[in-house]
Write a protein that holds these residues in place. Sequence first.
Motif, PDB file in Angstrom:
ATOM      1  N   ASP A  61      41.669  41.541  37.662  1.00 26.83           N
ATOM      2  CA  ASP A  61      42.969  42.006  37.177  1.00 26.83           C
ATOM      3  C   ASP A  61      43.966  40.848  37.072  1.00 26.83           C
ATOM      4  OD1 ASP A  61      45.369  43.449  36.806  1.00 26.83           O
ATOM      5  OD2 ASP A  61      45.650  43.506  38.980  1.00 26.83           O
ATOM      6  N   GLU A  62      44.646  40.779  35.938  1.00 30.18           N
ATOM      7  CA  GLU A  62      45.650  39.720  35.781  1.00 30.18           C
ATOM      8  C   GLU A  62      47.074  40.219  36.013  1.00 30.18           C
ATOM      9  OE1 GLU A  62      44.820  37.822  32.082  1.00 30.18           O
ATOM     10  OE2 GLU A  62      43.027  36.841  32.879  1.00 30.18           O
ATOM     11  N   ASN A  63      47.233  41.519  36.208  1.00 33.56           N
ATOM     12  CA  ASN A  63      48.574  42.049  36.505  1.00 33.56           C
ATOM     13  C   ASN A  63      48.922  41.929  37.989  1.00 33.56           C
ATOM     14  OD1 ASN A  63      48.673  42.719  33.846  1.00 33.56           O
ATOM     15  ND2 ASN A  63      48.190  44.878  34.148  1.00 33.56           N
ATOM     16  N   ARG A  64      47.942  41.538  38.785  1.00 37.33           N
ATOM     17  CA  ARG A  64      48.124  41.355  40.240  1.00 37.33           C
ATOM     18  C   ARG A  64      48.683  42.603  40.915  1.00 37.33           C
ATOM     19  NH1 ARG A  64      49.217  35.022  40.963  1.00 37.33           N
ATOM     20  NH2 ARG A  64      47.952  34.429  39.200  1.00 37.33           N
TER      21      ARG A  64
ATOM     22  N   PRO B  38      46.325  42.479  45.920  1.00 38.82           N
ATOM     23  CA  PRO B  38      46.013  41.067  46.184  1.00 38.82           C
ATOM     24  C   PRO B  38      44.523  40.752  45.999  1.00 38.82           C
ATOM     25  CG  PRO B  38      46.572  42.219  48.218  1.00 38.82           C
ATOM     26  CD  PRO B  38      46.827  43.178  47.111  1.00 38.82           C
ATOM     27  N   LYS B  39      44.273  39.538  45.529  1.00 35.72           N
ATOM     28  CA  LYS B  39      42.888  39.129  45.244  1.00 35.72           C
ATOM     29  C   LYS B  39      41.997  39.199  46.477  1.00 35.72           C
ATOM     30  CE  LYS B  39      42.511  37.643  40.955  1.00 35.72           C
ATOM     31  NZ  LYS B  39      43.618  36.939  40.347  1.00 35.72           N
TER      32      LYS B  39
ATOM     33  N   VAL C 289      44.914  30.465  40.665  1.00 37.46           N
ATOM     34  CA  VAL C 289      46.121  30.693  41.421  1.00 37.46           C
ATOM     35  C   VAL C 289      47.098  29.561  41.136  1.00 37.46           C
ATOM     36  CG1 VAL C 289      46.791  30.055  43.764  1.00 37.46           C
ATOM     37  CG2 VAL C 289      45.673  32.210  43.353  1.00 37.46           C
TER      38      VAL C 289
ATOM     39  N   ASP D  50      40.731  28.680  44.429  1.00 38.44           N
ATOM     40  CA  ASP D  50      41.595  29.814  44.719  1.00 38.44           C
ATOM     41  C   ASP D  50      41.658  30.044  46.230  1.00 38.44           C
ATOM     42  OD1 ASP D  50      42.792  32.269  44.887  1.00 38.44           O
ATOM     43  OD2 ASP D  50      41.687  33.112  43.183  1.00 38.44           O
TER      44      ASP D  50
ATOM     45  N   SER E 103      42.300  32.661  47.844  1.00 34.66           N
ATOM     46  CA  SER E 103      41.660  33.903  48.298  1.00 34.66           C
ATOM     47  C   SER E 103      40.146  33.730  48.407  1.00 34.66           C
ATOM     48  CB  SER E 103      42.025  35.073  47.386  1.00 34.66           C
ATOM     49  OG  SER E 103      41.835  34.731  46.053  1.00 34.66           O
TER      50      SER E 103
END
Lengths: 255, 202
Positions: free
Chosen positions: A165-168, A171-172, B4, B27, B29
């Motif tokens: 997802d690029e809309n965040r 959290p990743k 990121v 990244d 994460s």
Amino acid sequence: MSGGETSWRTSRKLDQWIAFWSVPFFFTLFGLVFVPLSWMMPPRSPQNSTPHIVDFMQSHNLLIACVILTLAYGLAPVSNACYLIQVKRMSVSPAFRYSMMIGAVTGAIVGMLFPMFCFGLGAFRPGYSSAVLTMLYDFGYLAFIGSLGCFCVMWMAFGLAIILDENRILPKWLGYYTVWQYVTELMAAPVWIAKSGPFAWNGLMTFWFAMILYVSWQFLVYICIYRAIKNQLEAELDNAWADLRPTVAPAKSSA
Amino acid sequence: MTDVARGSTPQVDKPVRAEARGQVPGDSSMWFFVIGDLLIFGGYFVGYMYYRGRNHELFLAGQAQLNLDIGTVNTIVLLTSSLFVALGTAAARVGNRAESLRRFWMALAFGAAFPILKLFEWIPEISRGLTPGKDLFFMYYYVMTGLHLCHVALGLVVICFIIRNVKESVAPKISFVETGATYWHMVDVLWLVLFALLYLMR
């Protein structure tokens, strides 16, 4: 809770908050019924003696627990709804959302409804032979702990959706954690082979280790979903169009 | 898994090493994932050692039946693949896309040999009756190497994405390359511990 000066009843996110708060209710009920009411959990040993199994399967508390859970089962779709609303906001293919939805549905049927029928049946009619009760006992626990594939797909779809997802929206790192949820389903696969030791259905690796990962994941995802709902712009809500009506209607009537 | 660093390093034309940017490579994460994954495998390692201590004879007998040759070759294969990933990342950082691409293809080729060799190891073992149901050692053996193999499979997919990134983009996302490389090195580290615990320890 939803912020601002508006009361919670007029909040445009009321639907999401109801779905959201159904989750702790659902899990508290789960915990109470599974542990102190019926002692279904932590799982009993696959190697229990037949008299023990018969006693357990014919206990009234188990029947009551199964009835409560079969009724509460309807809350599973509500609690999944609050995840899915947020997944819908992500910049990923709808295939993720649909896979997650169907994975949750099929997983809950096999992982929750099947065990409830198995455990509930034992106490429903006295006089089942001990061999039948033992089979229902195995069936119940294997369905509960060893229902792997549907949840695998569900967690993988959820995890990948968060990562890609690029809309965040979420959290990743939560996406990566969700991938471990998928791994816990793989970890549980040996319950179909081992009948004792750390890989049995009540084992250290297959149940306890996976449970520690799962419970902490559930708390984290819950906090992240809370923040995602809170941060969602009102204009972005699915029901935003419906809120335009009241502002238009009074203007007409006053004219 | 993408970048990121995108927001934090605008208008940087020449490639900058991660240390120079004052952050971990790739990244952040992914580092969460790496540390968590090591902890999860750590749980398996501790469990394995505990049960090994209690059933020493059984575990030794099981270990003696493993194919040390294929295990050693697989270790070399995976280390070589990791080396090419490191070299490919270095080439990508200095903007040498052609060289980077060649090294990542090598990394992919060595990495892909791992699951194939694993099949040559597992199939004869299973046909000899050394199945996960045989005893606790073999259950640990198949579960741990199986989980690791899933990581390898995912890593191969990640390397394919790195190759696509380096090949198709004039300015490849270094952060993404580093993220994938970090993951692949973790897969390597896990195998080294598994190799020591399952094949070598006496």
